[in-house]
Design an enzyme around this catalytic site. Structure first.
Site, short mmCIF file in Angstrom:
data_model
loop_
_atom_site.label_atom_id
_atom_site.label_comp_id
_atom_site.label_asym_id
_atom_site.label_seq_id
_atom_site.Cartn_x
_atom_site.Cartn_y
_atom_site.Cartn_z
N PRO A 11 36.26 30.66 34.62
CA PRO A 11 37.26 30.94 35.64
C PRO A 11 37.82 32.35 35.60
O PRO A 11 38.06 32.91 34.53
CB PRO A 11 38.36 29.91 35.38
N ASN A 12 38.00 32.88 36.79
CA ASN A 12 38.63 34.18 37.06
C ASN A 12 37.74 35.38 36.75
O ASN A 12 38.10 36.51 37.10
CB ASN A 12 39.98 34.31 36.33
N ARG A 19 41.03 43.35 39.06
CA ARG A 19 42.39 43.15 38.56
C ARG A 19 42.41 43.44 37.05
O ARG A 19 41.39 43.31 36.39
CB ARG A 19 42.85 41.69 38.74
N TYR A 24 40.35 44.14 31.00
CA TYR A 24 38.96 43.72 31.20
C TYR A 24 38.03 44.83 31.68
O TYR A 24 36.83 44.60 31.85
CB TYR A 24 38.93 42.53 32.18
N ASN A 75 30.54 33.23 28.54
CA ASN A 75 31.95 33.57 28.47
C ASN A 75 32.65 32.52 29.31
O ASN A 75 32.68 32.61 30.54
CB ASN A 75 32.22 34.98 29.02
N ALA A 78 39.05 30.97 30.14
CA ALA A 78 40.12 30.16 29.53
C ALA A 78 39.63 28.80 29.05
O ALA A 78 40.23 28.20 28.14
CB ALA A 78 41.26 30.00 30.52
N GLU A 99 28.21 33.44 22.36
CA GLU A 99 29.52 33.45 23.04
C GLU A 99 30.01 34.89 23.17
O GLU A 99 29.91 35.67 22.20
CB GLU A 99 30.50 32.63 22.18
N HIS A 101 33.29 37.41 24.59
CA HIS A 101 34.60 37.65 25.20
C HIS A 101 34.80 39.15 25.37
O HIS A 101 34.56 39.91 24.42
CB HIS A 101 35.74 37.06 24.36
N ARG A 108 45.14 38.77 20.71
CA ARG A 108 45.98 38.37 21.85
C ARG A 108 46.85 37.16 21.47
O ARG A 108 47.08 36.92 20.30
CB ARG A 108 45.08 38.10 23.06
O1 CA2 Z 1 38.17 38.22 27.02
C1 CA2 Z 1 37.54 37.37 27.66
O2 CA2 Z 1 36.39 37.57 28.07
C2 CA2 Z 1 38.19 36.05 28.03
O3 CA2 Z 1 37.21 35.03 27.97
C3 CA2 Z 1 38.69 36.21 29.45
C4 CA2 Z 1 39.50 35.01 29.95
C5 CA2 Z 1 40.59 34.64 28.95
O4 CA2 Z 1 41.23 33.45 29.37
C6 CA2 Z 1 40.03 34.42 27.56
O5 CA2 Z 1 41.09 34.13 26.69
C7 CA2 Z 1 39.32 35.68 27.09
C8 CA2 Z 1 40.16 35.34 31.28
C9 CA2 Z 1 39.22 35.78 32.33
C10 CA2 Z 1 40.01 36.43 33.40
O6 CA2 Z 1 39.18 37.40 33.97
C11 CA2 Z 1 39.79 38.32 34.75
C12 CA2 Z 1 39.06 39.45 34.98
C13 CA2 Z 1 39.59 40.46 35.73
C14 CA2 Z 1 40.85 40.33 36.30
C15 CA2 Z 1 41.56 39.18 36.08
C16 CA2 Z 1 41.03 38.16 35.30
#
Ligand code: CA2
Length: 145
Positions: A11-12, A19, A24, A75, A78, A99, A101, A108
């Site tokens: 997700p996201n 964003r 990221y 990846n 969340a 895996e 991230h 974090r």
């Molecule tokens: O660091 C990572 O790759 C995460 O898997 C990213 C997840 C987060 O919940 C994990 O704890 C760590 C969040 C992905 C959100 O992706 C976005 C990317 C750009 C802008 C907003 C959100």
């Protein structure tokens, strides 16, 4: 035919590059897809990138990978920190799992420190930005050789 690596994103991650670039980075998921495809081709492999905001769709894609993929790079976003269902699905896959991230989840919030997926992964790459996906493809080439 070349072996295929499925690169699964939770997700996201469709918002990558759009964003929160301070966490990221500026590259989009399409940039990641292109970089991984080019690297994989150099290594004699192919890649297929998938992203979903829905847990069940990620489980379904892991089931498809059982027939279609030699390895999985994941990846789970969340869902990494919550999803026994994704872990169970990965446990039905016979090939290697790496895996990834983008951020360093250990630097974090405490709720990001635990990953259900790490128990199944041959390798875990954190905090290397989107370059981590390319590191994972490279490692996959070694594991699949
Ligand atoms: O660091 C990572 O790759 C995460 O898997 C990213 C997840 C987060 O919940 C994990 O704890 C760590 C969040 C992905 C959100 O992706 C976005 C990317 C750009 C802008 C907003 C959100």
């Amino acid at each position: 035919m070349s072996k295929t690596i499925h690169i699964l994103n939770g997700p996201n991650l469709n918002l990558l590059g759009k964003r929160q670039p301070e966490i990221y980075g500026a590259d989009t998921l399409a940039d990641v897809e292109k970089a991984c495809a080019e690297l994989a081709a150099d290594l004699g492999l192919s890649t297929e990138l998938f992203q979903s905001n829905h847990e069940g769709e990620i489980v379904g894609q892991i089931h498809r990978a059982r027939d279609e993929a030699a390895g999985i790079v994941i990846n789970a976003g969340a869902y990494t920190h919550t999803s026994v269902a994704i872990l169970d699905a990965l446990n039905t896959f016979e090939g290697p799992v790496i895996e990834v991230h983008i951020s360093n989840i250990h630097a974090r919030e405490p709720f990001r420190h635990h990953s259900y997926i790490s128990a199944r992964a041959q390798g875990v790459i954190v905090g290397c930005g989107v370059e981590g996906y390319e590191f994972a493809v490279r490692r996959m080439a070694t594991l699949l050789a």
